[in-house]
Scaffold this active site. Structure first.
Site, PDB file in Angstrom:
ATOM      1  N   ARG A 108      43.965  13.338  15.549  1.00  0.00           N
ATOM      2  CA  ARG A 108      45.064  14.392  15.215  1.00  0.00           C
ATOM      3  C   ARG A 108      44.381  15.842  14.932  1.00  0.00           C
ATOM      4  NH1 ARG A 108      50.839  13.633  12.155  1.00  0.00           N
ATOM      5  NH2 ARG A 108      51.108  13.085  14.397  1.00  0.00           N
ATOM      6  N   HIS A 135      51.958  16.298  22.189  1.00  0.00           N
ATOM      7  CA  HIS A 135      51.989  15.247  21.494  1.00  0.00           C
ATOM      8  C   HIS A 135      52.528  13.992  22.255  1.00  0.00           C
ATOM      9  CE1 HIS A 135      52.379  12.412  17.878  1.00  0.00           C
ATOM     10  NE2 HIS A 135      53.266  12.922  17.322  1.00  0.00           N
ATOM     11  N   ARG A 299      56.979   4.094  18.717  1.00  0.00           N
ATOM     12  CA  ARG A 299      55.666   4.208  18.506  1.00  0.00           C
ATOM     13  C   ARG A 299      54.848   3.206  18.664  1.00  0.00           C
ATOM     14  NH1 ARG A 299      54.446   9.381  16.705  1.00  0.00           N
ATOM     15  NH2 ARG A 299      52.582   8.814  17.290  1.00  0.00           N
TER      16      ARG A 299
HETATM   17  N1   CP Z   1      56.342  11.784  15.047  1.00  0.00           N
HETATM   18  C1   CP Z   1      55.159  11.626  14.294  1.00  0.00           C
HETATM   19  O1   CP Z   1      53.862  11.872  14.915  1.00  0.00           O
HETATM   20  O2   CP Z   1      55.140  11.545  12.757  1.00  0.00           O
HETATM   21  P1   CP Z   1      53.956  11.488  11.812  1.00  0.00           P
HETATM   22  O3   CP Z   1      53.332  13.073  11.587  1.00  0.00           O
HETATM   23  O4   CP Z   1      54.292  10.806  10.606  1.00  0.00           O
HETATM   24  O5   CP Z   1      52.480  10.719  12.585  1.00  0.00           O
HETATM   25  N1  NVA Z   2      55.808  19.770  15.487  1.00  0.00           N
HETATM   26  C1  NVA Z   2      55.633  18.827  14.549  1.00  0.00           C
HETATM   27  C2  NVA Z   2      55.428  17.295  14.844  1.00  0.00           C
HETATM   28  C3  NVA Z   2      55.099  16.316  13.655  1.00  0.00           C
HETATM   29  C4  NVA Z   2      54.955  14.987  14.185  1.00  0.00           C
HETATM   30  C5  NVA Z   2      54.086  19.366  13.988  1.00  0.00           C
HETATM   31  O1  NVA Z   2      53.308  19.720  14.777  1.00  0.00           O
HETATM   32  O2  NVA Z   2      54.032  19.560  12.436  1.00  0.00           O
END
Ligand code: CP
Ligand code: NVA
Length: 311
Positions: A108, A135, A299
């Site tokens: 990430r 994502h 997920r």
């Molecule tokens: N939806 C999602 O990716 O959640 P987190 O940021 O908690 O991983």
């Molecule tokens: N768009 C949000 C998604 C989190 C899962 C972010 O990038 O913070």
């Protein structure tokens, strides 16, 4: 279709529509077996996944860790800053080193280009666990949920309300275009999906028959929708722009009135975490339309399938 073994998944379009469907079918199979009592399906026995986080995470981190364990494997999780990456070791050198220890990596990151570089130098599969651009693992869970709730994917009408250039929106658009679902993004001027994403989506839509539209009112986006989807207006890393974003995107808040503009059996989706009272009100996220907890659960099942196929 060849084997998915060894492939990367840093964008939805890294997999063909047929390959994405294979992942969703295996996800359904894993989920069925999970509820049939098979909590551990050891197809990745002895394999290790490295998880690297430059930003916070609840769902992604825990679901990947649990997924690997339920497949018989292991995980190593680290923050970007606690690795030598935080002191300036290059992404390329990190990729080369970690490839000697682990069988796959999920990261990430702030900059999507860091993921591209990680994948370029790694000799093991690299998965996007969220970047500024996409994502894609979220989109797998989203479409498994749509499939379960609506009984089909092709022809389903999705309305995405809020920031059109959001990472979750981008992957949702690409997945819809790949699988033949129609998507209407309701957003403010200046918050449209990136042109590159729309081009890729149009390419896929030509084959799938999906329609992709960007509109500037809630009514236009939501009328006739089977699915109403939103995400935060201020993504991780955009905190400095919070005031402007909240002001510009406020007209796109999902309320009960908005849900009543959609089809009577429409569902509400959100990738979570939600900023309650901003992009969605309690009455909707806690109401009869909401499928967000099933979506979050998915997920786990979709990432198990993805890992089993790539690793
Ligand atoms: N939806 C999602 O990716 O959640 P987190 O940021 O908690 O991983
Ligand atoms: N768009 C949000 C998604 C989190 C899962 C972010 O990038 O913070």
């Amino acid at each position: 279709m060849g084997s998915l073994r060894g492939r990367d998944y840093i964008s939805v379009v890294d997999l063909s529509p047929e390959e994405l469907t294979t992942v969703l079918e295996l996800s359904r199979d894993f989920k069925r077996r999970f509820y049939g009592g098979e909590r551990v399906i050891p197809v990745l026995q002895g394999k290790t996944l490295m998880l690297i986080f430059q930003k916070p995470s609840t769902r992604t981190r825990v679901s990947f860790e649990v997924a690997m364990k339920q497949l018989g494997g292991f995980t190593v999780t680290a923050n970007w800053t606690e690795l030598q990456l935080g002191r300036g070791e290059t992404v390329a050198d990190t990729a080369r080193t970690l490839s000697r220890y682990v069988d796959g990596m999920a990261a990430r990151v702030y900059r999507h280009s860091d993921l591209v570089e990680l994948a370029q130098y790694a000799t093991v599969p690299v998965i996007n666990a969220l970047s500024d651009l996409e994502h894609p693992v979220q989109a797998l869970a989203d479409f498994l949920t749509i499939w379960e709730k609506k009984g089909r994917i092709a022809g389903v009408n999705i309305a995405f309300l809020g920031d059109g250039a959001d990472n979750v929106a981008h992957s949702l658009i690409l997945m819809a275009a790949s699988l033949g679902a129609n998507i209407r993004v309701g957003t403010a001027k200046g918050y449209e999906p990136l042109p590159r994403i729309l081009e890729l989506a149009e390419e896929r839509a030509r084959r799938s028959g999906a329609s992709i539209d960007v509109v500037y009112t809630v009514e236009e986006a939501v009328r006739g929708a089977d699915v109403v989807y939103t995400d935060v207006w201020v993504s991780m890393g955009q905190e400095a722009e919070a005031e402007r974003r909240v002001r510009d995107l406020s007209p796109f808040r999902v309320t009960s009135e908005v849900m009543r503009l959609a089809k009577p059996d429409a569902i509400f989706m959100h990738c979570l975490p939600a900023k309650r009272g901003y992009e969605v009100v309690d009455e909707v996220i806690d109401g009869p339309w909401s499928v967000v907890w099933d979506q979050a659960e998915n997920r786990l099942h979709t990432q198990k399938a993805l890992l089993a196929l790539l690793l």
